[in-house]
Design an enzyme around this catalytic site. Structure first.
Site, PDB file in Angstrom:
ATOM      1  N   HIS A  17       0.811  -1.225   0.000  1.00 31.75           N
ATOM      2  CA  HIS A  17       0.000   0.000   0.000  1.00 31.75           C
ATOM      3  C   HIS A  17       0.837   1.264   0.000  1.00 31.75           C
ATOM      4  CE1 HIS A  17      -3.282  -2.801   0.807  1.00 31.75           C
ATOM      5  NE2 HIS A  17      -3.912  -1.941   0.030  1.00 31.75           N
ATOM      6  N   CYS A  35      -9.875  -2.716 -10.404  1.00 32.79           N
ATOM      7  CA  CYS A  35      -9.329  -1.578  -9.663  1.00 32.79           C
ATOM      8  C   CYS A  35      -7.973  -1.869  -9.051  1.00 32.79           C
ATOM      9  CB  CYS A  35     -10.305  -1.107  -8.594  1.00 32.79           C
ATOM     10  SG  CYS A  35     -10.535  -2.315  -7.286  1.00 32.79           S
ATOM     11  N   GLU A  67     -11.490 -10.281  -4.967  1.00 35.05           N
ATOM     12  CA  GLU A  67     -10.050 -10.238  -4.705  1.00 35.05           C
ATOM     13  C   GLU A  67      -9.582 -11.460  -3.929  1.00 35.05           C
ATOM     14  OE1 GLU A  67      -8.914  -6.827  -2.385  1.00 35.05           O
ATOM     15  OE2 GLU A  67     -10.710  -6.910  -1.157  1.00 35.05           O
ATOM     16  N   ARG A  92     -15.284   2.176  -0.955  1.00 36.59           N
ATOM     17  CA  ARG A  92     -15.067   0.836  -0.413  1.00 36.59           C
ATOM     18  C   ARG A  92     -15.105   0.928   1.097  1.00 36.59           C
ATOM     19  NH1 ARG A  92      -9.651  -2.321  -1.640  1.00 36.59           N
ATOM     20  NH2 ARG A  92      -8.730  -0.835  -0.188  1.00 36.59           N
ATOM     21  N   ARG A 143       2.019 -10.138  -0.937  1.00 34.81           N
ATOM     22  CA  ARG A 143       2.273  -8.939  -1.746  1.00 34.81           C
ATOM     23  C   ARG A 143       3.255  -7.978  -1.079  1.00 34.81           C
ATOM     24  NH1 ARG A 143      -3.604  -5.870  -1.479  1.00 34.81           N
ATOM     25  NH2 ARG A 143      -2.523  -3.980  -2.091  1.00 34.81           N
ATOM     26  N   ARG A 177     -10.428   4.241  -1.254  1.00 34.65           N
ATOM     27  CA  ARG A 177      -9.958   3.371  -0.165  1.00 34.65           C
ATOM     28  C   ARG A 177     -10.240   4.101   1.155  1.00 34.65           C
ATOM     29  NH1 ARG A 177      -5.698   1.984  -4.106  1.00 34.65           N
ATOM     30  NH2 ARG A 177      -5.501  -0.277  -4.190  1.00 34.65           N
ATOM     31  N   ASN A 199      -4.513  -6.988  -6.932  1.00 34.24           N
ATOM     32  CA  ASN A 199      -3.385  -7.068  -5.984  1.00 34.24           C
ATOM     33  C   ASN A 199      -3.571  -8.245  -5.032  1.00 34.24           C
ATOM     34  OD1 ASN A 199      -2.826  -4.596  -7.159  1.00 34.24           O
ATOM     35  ND2 ASN A 199      -3.752  -3.440  -5.485  1.00 34.24           N
ATOM     36  N   ASP A 200      -4.742  -8.273  -4.410  1.00 35.77           N
ATOM     37  CA  ASP A 200      -4.994  -9.370  -3.476  1.00 35.77           C
ATOM     38  C   ASP A 200      -5.327 -10.660  -4.213  1.00 35.77           C
ATOM     39  OD1 ASP A 200      -4.539  -8.488  -0.831  1.00 35.77           O
ATOM     40  OD2 ASP A 200      -6.256  -7.145  -1.023  1.00 35.77           O
TER      41      ASP A 200
HETATM   42  C1  PEP Z   1      -6.637  -5.080  -4.619  1.00 40.82           C
HETATM   43  O1  PEP Z   1      -6.466  -5.921  -3.733  1.00 40.82           O
HETATM   44  O2  PEP Z   1      -6.327  -5.246  -5.810  1.00 40.82           O
HETATM   45  C2  PEP Z   1      -7.230  -3.770  -4.274  1.00 40.82           C
HETATM   46  C3  PEP Z   1      -7.581  -2.905  -5.194  1.00 40.82           C
HETATM   47  O3  PEP Z   1      -7.345  -3.460  -2.954  1.00 40.82           O
HETATM   48  P1  PEP Z   1      -6.100  -3.033  -2.047  1.00 40.82           P
HETATM   49  O4  PEP Z   1      -4.917  -2.836  -2.944  1.00 40.82           O
HETATM   50  O5  PEP Z   1      -6.463  -1.805  -1.325  1.00 40.82           O
HETATM   51  O6  PEP Z   1      -5.949  -4.222  -1.149  1.00 40.82           O
HETATM   52 MG    MG Z   2      -7.345  -5.644  -1.791  1.00 43.10          MG
END
Ligand code: PEP
Ligand code: MG
Length: 541
Positions: free
Chosen positions: A190, A501, A430, A331, A464, A295, A453-454
């Site tokens: 993040h 996203c 995710e 979110r 990650r 977020r 990402n997740d």
């Molecule tokens: C993701 O997991 O791709 C996402 C957009 O949420 P975050 O990166 O805030 O976990």
């Molecule tokens: Mg996420």
């Protein structure tokens, strides 16, 4: 210059930074007891630290006064008074002399002692002073440890740190940050996301060294190269690169106001990911057609306690109004894992990424969830808000979320508070579980938003946050791609729209693939919007 050093890290943000380094050291919340024979010397160190603290606080006071008025700056004056407090000073002096310990340990003990006294009091006002006292105590300890306070930057600097958490990053003065260099962290952490949102170069995986503090450096967020003590020619070269980048972004500016339509006529929505009200401005400047991901948890990382319903309401309302009828997907909080705040006190977990986080916290602690949902619904009348639930793994969770929504709506209705009935509800896809049951989930909601990402983290079983494993995070892995493809297909089968996203949405080497899957919208950090638009316009779907 002969002492130039070249260091290779991993580029995780784009652009180039040239400037002075500020080495950001954390101070743990414990100070060890160190024996010091020379009490006079320790007392002198304490006196010097106090003087430095006075100067820092005065500067802060002036800065805040200019930005937010005398009322908001008064707190720093109170801190300065605390430094002069007789009781505190006598206590520290006695410990230094009698126990023969270092000044920082004496200050630490004094902090513990007075904190205990204050928290035992009935008076809530005095209890609240405890937080201020702790601020003062830790400022002194930081100074005694020779640690720079990156939250109080005074000149534009490149922040170098072993690690930076999202809450540390978010509390820094963005206008004074040129870039980030860290040892820990990865492209999808993040902090990296925040760097991209701020349009700043960032490099991780670097064996950083405190001796770099104050040195001039060039940080290339794309190649990951860092040059320490560069000569004038190299600085000049970097300035040229900065100009080329500026020219490219100038070219992209011409796409503003144009819809993202593929060569064969399909329109794709390009939205912005934001983490604060201020970032909505960047979204508008970069021509976002809406906010695809707010977020909201970053609101929870800014302060020392949960943001109140009023504070959240004000934030959601401001973004809704700023976007002027364009969609704003909020979110619900996704705290936990790497997004920790002291007040949350989530406790130690072996695997926090797979632990108590996001929707799991909300469903377990309804008072937190209810406050946020009330704020969102109250703000809904000011624009076009939508709600997105993170980390969903089951149909039951979605149904529970909808029950909470129904309760909040009923409460508002009862109290005569206006809200919109038809706020769209979506889930993040995710987790592999959500992707695999997307056919079922699609019947429950208005839209899907794929968090790559997740999704990649859980599908590939690669943390990650783990820089060491990063090179193996293959976003083209057939398992990841199949889950995305399937989610889009299942969403469309149920007639709902599907957005992406995660950070991958900004990777234009994937734009063609996503359009082939049929993705309806891509949501990216504001600085990437126009480049993604450009890619869509060069693609046939
Ligand atoms: C993701 O997991 O791709 C996402 C957009 O949420 P975050 O990166 O805030 O976990
Ligand atoms: Mg996420």
């Amino acid at each position: 210059m002969s002492d130039m050093q070249k260091i290779q890290g991993k580029g995780i943000g784009r652009g180039i930074a040239v400037g002075r380094i500020l080495f950001y050291k954390k101070v743990g919340r414990q100070v060890s007891r160190t024996y010091r024979e020379d009490s006079d010397a320790e007392w002198k160190r304490f006196e010097d630290a106090k003087e430095k603290a006075q100067t820092q606080l005065l500067k802060l006071q002036e800065k805040v006064e200019r930005a937010a008025g005398a009322e908001n700056a008064a707190i720093f004056e109170a801190h300065r008074m605390m430094l002069l407090d007789d009781e505190l000073n006598t206590f520290v002096k006695d410990i230094i002399r009698n126990a023969k310990v270092s000044a920082e340990y004496a200050v630490f003990v004094a902090g513990e002692h007075f904190s205990e006294l204050l928290s035992g009091l009935e008076d809530e006002f005095l209890q609240a002073r405890n937080a201020d006292l702790q601020d003062v105590i830790w400022r002194l300890i930081r100074i005694l440890n020779g640690v720079e306070d990156a939250q109080e930057l005074t000149e534009p600097s490149i922040i170098v740190a072993e690690d930076l958490t999202p809450s540390e990053t978010i509390q820094m003065d963005k206008s004074l940050i040129l870039g980030f260099v860290t040892h820990l962290g990865s492209a999808n952490s993040h902090t990296a996301i925040l760097a991209r949102q701020m349009s700043l170069p960032a490099v991780c995986g670097v064996a950083v060294d405190p001796s770099w503090n104050g040195k001039i450096a060039i940080v290339d967020g794309e190649s990951g190269q860092i040059l320490l003590n560069p000569d004038a020619a190299l600085i000049e070269e970097s300035r040229k690169k900065q100009q080329q980048e500026a020219a490219e972004s100038e070219r992209l500016q011409r796409l503003k106001g144009k819809p993202a339509i593929t060569k064969d006529g399909r329109q794709i929505a390009v939205y912005a990911n934001i983490g604060s009200v201020e970032e909505a401005r960047g979204a508008i400047e970069n021509d976002a057609e809406g906010i695809g991901l707010f977020r909201s948890e970053f609101l929870y990382l800014e302060g020392k306690d949960f943001p109140s319903e009023e504070k959240q309401f004000a934030a959601y309302k401001a973004v809704a109004q700023a976007m002027d009828g364009r969609i704003v997907v909020i979110r619900t909080l996704d705290l936990g894992a790497d997004k920790q705040a002291d007040y949350l006190d989530l406790g130690h977990e072996e695997n926090p990424a797979m632990g108590y986080r996001a929707i799991r916290i909300c469903l377990d602690r309804p008072e937190i969830f209810r406050t946020q949902l009330r704020a969102i619904y109250r703000a809904s009348v000011y624009g076009n808000l939508a709600i997105l639930f993170p980390m969903i793994i089951s149909l039951e969770e979605v149904r529970l979320c909808k029950e909470y929504i129904a309760k909040v709506k009923a409460e508002l209705k009862e109290a005569g508070i206006p809200y919109k009935e038809d706020v769209q509800i979506g889930v993040m896809i995710e987790t592999p579980a959500a992707a695999l049951i997307s056919e079922v989930l699609a019947k429950e909601v208005d839209f899907f938003s794929i968090g790559t990402n997740d999704l990649a983290q859980y599908t590939l079983a690669i943390d990650r946050q783990n820089a060491r494993m990063e090179s193996q995070t293959d976003m083209r892995h057939p398992a990841v791609q199949e889950l995305i493809r399937r989610t889009v297909a299942n969403g469309h089968k149920a007639g709902i729209r599907v957005e992406i996203c995660g950070e991958l949405a900004a990777d234009t080497t994937f734009t063609q693939t996503f359009l082939d899957y049929g993705v309806d919208a891509l949501s990216v950090s504001a600085p990437f919007i126009l480049a993604v638009k450009d890619a869509v316009m060069h693609t046939a779907s």
